[in-house]
Design an enzyme around this catalytic site. Structure first.
Site, PDB file in Angstrom:
ATOM      1  N   ALA A 161      12.845-100.134  38.404  1.00  0.00           N
ATOM      2  CA  ALA A 161      12.138 -99.319  38.507  1.00  0.00           C
ATOM      3  C   ALA A 161      12.852 -98.532  37.317  1.00  0.00           C
ATOM      4  CB  ALA A 161      11.879 -99.181  39.727  1.00  0.00           C
TER       5      ALA A 161
ATOM      6  N   GLY B  71      14.050-103.435  40.624  1.00  0.00           N
ATOM      7  CA  GLY B  71      12.286-103.744  41.082  1.00  0.00           C
ATOM      8  C   GLY B  71      12.007-104.712  40.226  1.00  0.00           C
TER       9      GLY B  71
ATOM     10  N   GLU C 207      13.445-107.765  42.438  1.00  0.00           N
ATOM     11  CA  GLU C 207      11.923-108.403  42.962  1.00  0.00           C
ATOM     12  C   GLU C 207      10.247-108.343  42.310  1.00  0.00           C
ATOM     13  OE1 GLU C 207      12.198-103.562  43.982  1.00  0.00           O
ATOM     14  OE2 GLU C 207      12.181-104.602  46.556  1.00  0.00           O
TER      15      GLU C 207
ATOM     16  N   GLU D 226      19.913-100.767  44.420  1.00  0.00           N
ATOM     17  CA  GLU D 226      18.973-100.038  44.740  1.00  0.00           C
ATOM     18  C   GLU D 226      20.990 -98.430  45.511  1.00  0.00           C
ATOM     19  OE1 GLU D 226      17.934-102.112  44.928  1.00  0.00           O
ATOM     20  OE2 GLU D 226      16.088-101.987  43.945  1.00  0.00           O
TER      21      GLU D 226
HETATM   22  N1  COA Z   1      15.844 -97.383  34.536  1.00  0.00           N
HETATM   23  C1  COA Z   1      15.339 -96.135  33.143  1.00  0.00           C
HETATM   24  N2  COA Z   1      16.604 -96.991  32.504  1.00  0.00           N
HETATM   25  C2  COA Z   1      16.992 -97.443  32.206  1.00  0.00           C
HETATM   26  C3  COA Z   1      16.886 -98.550  33.186  1.00  0.00           C
HETATM   27  C4  COA Z   1      16.398 -98.007  34.916  1.00  0.00           C
HETATM   28  N3  COA Z   1      16.491 -98.646  35.293  1.00  0.00           N
HETATM   29  N4  COA Z   1      18.031 -99.278  32.885  1.00  0.00           N
HETATM   30  C5  COA Z   1      18.735 -99.377  31.823  1.00  0.00           C
HETATM   31  N5  COA Z   1      17.713 -98.140  31.413  1.00  0.00           N
HETATM   32  C6  COA Z   1      17.864 -97.671  30.272  1.00  0.00           C
HETATM   33  C7  COA Z   1      19.341 -97.079  29.904  1.00  0.00           C
HETATM   34  O1  COA Z   1      19.487 -95.561  30.731  1.00  0.00           O
HETATM   35  C8  COA Z   1      19.662 -96.598  28.780  1.00  0.00           C
HETATM   36  O2  COA Z   1      18.791 -95.692  28.529  1.00  0.00           O
HETATM   37  P1  COA Z   1      19.544 -94.148  26.887  1.00  0.00           P
HETATM   38  O3  COA Z   1      19.578 -95.505  25.467  1.00  0.00           O
HETATM   39  O4  COA Z   1      18.489 -93.943  26.765  1.00  0.00           O
HETATM   40  O5  COA Z   1      20.356 -94.004  27.039  1.00  0.00           O
HETATM   41  C9  COA Z   1      19.128 -97.825  28.052  1.00  0.00           C
HETATM   42  O6  COA Z   1      17.969 -98.554  29.078  1.00  0.00           O
HETATM   43  C10 COA Z   1      20.209 -99.014  27.857  1.00  0.00           C
HETATM   44  O7  COA Z   1      20.884 -99.333  29.181  1.00  0.00           O
HETATM   45  P2  COA Z   1      22.383 -99.123  29.220  1.00  0.00           P
HETATM   46  O8  COA Z   1      22.830 -98.927  30.591  1.00  0.00           O
HETATM   47  O9  COA Z   1      22.565 -98.656  28.405  1.00  0.00           O
HETATM   48  O10 COA Z   1      22.818-100.752  29.286  1.00  0.00           O
HETATM   49  P3  COA Z   1      24.085-101.482  30.048  1.00  0.00           P
HETATM   50  O11 COA Z   1      24.478-102.596  28.677  1.00  0.00           O
HETATM   51  O12 COA Z   1      25.401-100.247  29.918  1.00  0.00           O
HETATM   52  O13 COA Z   1      23.990-101.457  31.518  1.00  0.00           O
HETATM   53  C11 COA Z   1      22.684-102.569  32.983  1.00  0.00           C
HETATM   54  C12 COA Z   1      22.884-102.204  31.301  1.00  0.00           C
HETATM   55  C13 COA Z   1      21.259-103.273  33.511  1.00  0.00           C
HETATM   56  C14 COA Z   1      23.965-102.622  33.671  1.00  0.00           C
HETATM   57  C15 COA Z   1      22.152-101.105  33.630  1.00  0.00           C
HETATM   58  O14 COA Z   1      21.742-100.810  32.342  1.00  0.00           O
HETATM   59  C16 COA Z   1      22.058-100.592  34.424  1.00  0.00           C
HETATM   60  O15 COA Z   1      22.671-100.672  35.356  1.00  0.00           O
HETATM   61  N6  COA Z   1      20.479-100.229  35.090  1.00  0.00           N
HETATM   62  C17 COA Z   1      20.427 -99.592  35.938  1.00  0.00           C
HETATM   63  C18 COA Z   1      20.063-100.812  36.937  1.00  0.00           C
HETATM   64  C19 COA Z   1      19.592-100.405  38.471  1.00  0.00           C
HETATM   65  O16 COA Z   1      20.568 -99.939  38.887  1.00  0.00           O
HETATM   66  N7  COA Z   1      18.378-101.416  38.670  1.00  0.00           N
HETATM   67  C20 COA Z   1      17.354-100.507  39.769  1.00  0.00           C
HETATM   68  C21 COA Z   1      16.633 -99.444  39.484  1.00  0.00           C
HETATM   69  S1  COA Z   1      16.183 -99.031  41.094  1.00  0.00           S
END
Ligand code: COA
Length: 258
Positions: free
Chosen positions: A66, A112, A115, A135
């Site tokens: 999400a 999400g 999910e 989460e």
């Molecule tokens: N919500 C909002 N933005 C998100 C996102 C999310 N769930 N997941 C990734 N993004 C965004 C990042 O903020 C980043 O944006 P920016 O370039 O404007 O800073 C962009 O997507 C790229 O992500 P980034 O984190 O730089 O890539 P990465 O390769 O270093 O890491 C992940 C990849 C998937 C490990 C990491 O993005 C992450 O942990 N995401 C969140 C996962 C999460 O907790 N999901 C559950 C949400 S309830």
């Protein structure tokens, strides 16, 4: 209908929906959730479409969760509404759709995103896919059905471990745990889903829709409502404020435990 965050391709009675926010790793913001609802509804009401495949654009992510930036400042009531509306519009909606839905997991499927994949009727992953429910690392719990569907698919013990550790598993581990049915190289992912769809097309779509209903009936419980309440409660904690802020500030969270 014109969509901003997704696109749809239709061929031989099969529709492929692609979630298209690659710069945000296809994170589900509220606009995307609404568009997906409309798309699933429209395709389900189109008699020529017999199978739906859903995937993410790019080679990195199916859906990274999400959109955290949208809800980091929500209160308890808004948190509950977020989970309840999301479940109604998308996650339960897909699970109960009468048209079969296959998730083609082409990279990260987190929160999400996993999910959504779990709400689909079954899942195929590419070799680079990574799956998890992170989460609790943000101070919240899965609120889009994850606490219910993950144990249904992998069993309670593995689900508890995945939820509590907030860790990711790779595609092979997901295959071993029954979370996905096949693992293939990325270029074979959608083609394999198309082949599986072709097998489904040989069968009675009416009988399949009754089968989906019958399989789902075995899992009716009030766990989803409990999940919505618990998800909302997290929004009143200091841990949630710290967890989401830490993510947005790109630092490690220091949870106060309150
Ligand atoms: N919500 C909002 N933005 C998100 C996102 C999310 N769930 N997941 C990734 N993004 C965004 C990042 O903020 C980043 O944006 P920016 O370039 O404007 O800073 C962009 O997507 C790229 O992500 P980034 O984190 O730089 O890539 P990465 O390769 O270093 O890491 C992940 C990849 C998937 C490990 C990491 O993005 C992450 O942990 N995401 C969140 C996962 C999460 O907790 N999901 C559950 C949400 S309830």
């Amino acid at each position: 209908m014109h969509y901003e965050n997704i696109y749809i391709e239709e061929e031989n009675q099969v529709a492929v929906i692609t979630i298209d926010r690659p710069k945000k790793l296809n994170a589900l913001n509220s606009a995307t959730i609404r568009e997906l609802h409309e798309a699933f509804k429209e395709l389900d009401e189109t008699p020529e479409i017999k199978v739906i495949i859903i995937t993410g654009s790019g080679e990195k992510a199916f859906v990274a969760g999400a959109d955290i930036s949208e809800f980091a400042h929500f209160n308890v009531e808004q948190g509950k509404t977020l989970a309840a509306e999301g479940q109604e519009l998308l996650f339960s909606f897909v699970a109960q759709l009468s048209t079969p839905v296959i998730a083609a997991i082409n990279g990260f499927a987190l929160g999400g995103g996993l999910e959504l994949a779990m709400a689909c009727h079954f899942r195929v992953a590419s070799e680079n896919a990574k799956m998890g429910l992170p989460e609790v690392s943000l101070g919240v719990i899965p609120g889009y059905g994850g606490t219910q569907r993950l144990p249904q698919l992998v069993g309670k013990g593995i689900a508890m471990e995945m939820i509590m550790t907030a860790g990711m598993i790779d595609a092979q581990k997901a295959l071993q745990n029954g979370l996905v049915n096949y693992v293939v190289p990325q270029e074979e992912l959608v083609p394999l889903c198309q082949k599986l769809a072709a097998k489904i097309l040989n069968n009675s779509s009416v009988a399949i829709s009754y089968a989906i209903k019958a399989v789902n009936a075995g899992y009716i419980n009030n766990g989803y409502a409990v999940e919505i309440d618990a998800f909302g409660s997290c929004f009143g904690t200091e841990d949630f404020k710290e967890g989401t802020q830490a993510f947005l500030e790109k630092r490690k969270a220091k949870f106060p435990g309150a």
